[in-house]
Scaffold this active site. Structure first.
Site, PDB file in Angstrom:
ATOM      1  N   CYS A  69       3.244  -3.169   4.018  1.00  0.00           N
ATOM      2  CA  CYS A  69       2.444  -1.898   4.415  1.00  0.00           C
ATOM      3  C   CYS A  69       3.151  -0.774   5.533  1.00  0.00           C
ATOM      4  CB  CYS A  69       0.875  -2.300   4.651  1.00  0.00           C
ATOM      5  SG  CYS A  69       0.994  -3.530   6.297  1.00  0.00           S
ATOM      6  N   GLY A  70       2.632  -0.104   6.104  1.00  0.00           N
ATOM      7  CA  GLY A  70       3.049   0.703   7.237  1.00  0.00           C
ATOM      8  C   GLY A  70       4.023  -0.141   8.087  1.00  0.00           C
ATOM      9  N   THR A  71       3.326  -1.303   8.506  1.00  0.00           N
ATOM     10  CA  THR A  71       3.961  -2.087   9.712  1.00  0.00           C
ATOM     11  C   THR A  71       3.972  -3.562   9.443  1.00  0.00           C
ATOM     12  OG1 THR A  71       1.752  -2.792  10.519  1.00  0.00           O
ATOM     13  CG2 THR A  71       2.628  -0.662  11.631  1.00  0.00           C
ATOM     14  N   HIS A  77       6.697 -30.749  11.876  1.00  0.00           N
ATOM     15  CA  HIS A  77       6.393 -29.482  11.171  1.00  0.00           C
ATOM     16  C   HIS A  77       5.383 -29.460  10.257  1.00  0.00           C
ATOM     17  CE1 HIS A  77       9.542 -27.706  13.548  1.00  0.00           C
ATOM     18  NE2 HIS A  77      10.568 -28.440  12.864  1.00  0.00           N
ATOM     19  N   ASP A 120       0.971  -1.397  -0.016  1.00  0.00           N
ATOM     20  CA  ASP A 120       0.075  -0.112  -0.131  1.00  0.00           C
ATOM     21  C   ASP A 120       0.907   1.047  -0.032  1.00  0.00           C
ATOM     22  OD1 ASP A 120       0.915   0.197   2.494  1.00  0.00           O
ATOM     23  OD2 ASP A 120      -1.173   0.385   3.504  1.00  0.00           O
ATOM     24  N   HIS A 123      10.047 -23.842   9.904  1.00  0.00           N
ATOM     25  CA  HIS A 123       8.792 -24.409  10.940  1.00  0.00           C
ATOM     26  C   HIS A 123       7.533 -24.129  10.422  1.00  0.00           C
ATOM     27  CE1 HIS A 123      11.459 -24.764  14.543  1.00  0.00           C
ATOM     28  NE2 HIS A 123      11.953 -25.380  13.584  1.00  0.00           N
TER      29      HIS A 123
HETATM   30  C1  RB5 Z   1      -1.789   2.861   6.434  1.00  0.00           C
HETATM   31  O1  RB5 Z   1      -1.675   4.063   6.805  1.00  0.00           O
HETATM   32  C2  RB5 Z   1      -1.653   1.700   7.429  1.00  0.00           C
HETATM   33  O2  RB5 Z   1      -2.563   1.559   8.329  1.00  0.00           O
HETATM   34  C3  RB5 Z   1      -1.083   0.424   6.670  1.00  0.00           C
HETATM   35  O3  RB5 Z   1       0.114   0.531   5.968  1.00  0.00           O
HETATM   36  C4  RB5 Z   1      -0.642  -0.892   7.529  1.00  0.00           C
HETATM   37  O4  RB5 Z   1       0.361  -0.076   8.508  1.00  0.00           O
HETATM   38  C5  RB5 Z   1      -1.780  -1.519   8.254  1.00  0.00           C
HETATM   39  O5  RB5 Z   1      -1.523  -2.738   8.686  1.00  0.00           O
END
Ligand code: RB5
Length: 149
Positions: free
Chosen positions: A65-67, A134, A8, A98
């Site tokens: 994505c962001g995280t 496993h 994203d 695993h």
């Molecule tokens: C977008 O702002 C953020 O929420 C997305 O990139 C992600 O980190 C969601 O898990």
């Protein structure tokens, strides 16, 4: 290796850098977007990458994505997908050894680019430990369905 990559807006820059890196290492990389920093919904890209991975046995997915969290949750909704977020090489290694992970997810806002390269290298170069315990555990995961006992 055939790799499907996507992000994203929060992972857009890391996705482009990782794509170039993976191509430079001889992989066949298909970029499923996004293609700008405009805000989009990560489940849409997670679905596209995850579906390609299930349609093409032996391929792998990379989602940013962001995280890495939203991409992991969304990708795991697609049958046949074992997606795991990784923040270091050990997590990437264990996800393969695993859990036989076929998608790795990363945080474009939480992980440095050099670490992201190391994570993806480890994810792509580590084999599943094909031991009975496993295999049994992975089969149990893949047989789970929402709400079933
Ligand atoms: C977008 O702002 C953020 O929420 C997305 O990139 C992600 O980190 C969601 O898990």
């Amino acid at each position: 290796m055939q790799i499907y990559i996507g992000s994203d807006h929060g992972g857009y820059e890391m996705k482009n850098s990782l794509k170039d890196y993976l191509v430079s290492k001889g992989n066949d990389v298909t970029d499923l977007g996004c293609f700008s920093t405009d805000s989009i919904d990560y489940p849409d890209i997670a679905r596209e990458v995850a579906e390609k991975v299930t349609e093409n046995p032996g391929s792998r997915g990379v989602l940013i994505c962001g995280t890495g969290i939203g991409m992991q949750i969304a990708a795991n909704k697609i049958p046949g997908i074992r997606a795991t977020v990784a923040t270091d090489e050990h997590m990437a290694e264990m996800s393969r050894k695993h859990n036989d992970a076929n998608v790795i997810t990363l945080g474009g806002r939480t992980t440095e680019m050099e670490m992201a390269k190391k994570i993806v290298d480890k994810f792509l170069s580590t084999d599943f430990e094909n031991e009975e315990r496993h295999v049994r555990r992975v089969e149990k995961m893949m047989n789970m369905k929402n709400g079933e006992k």
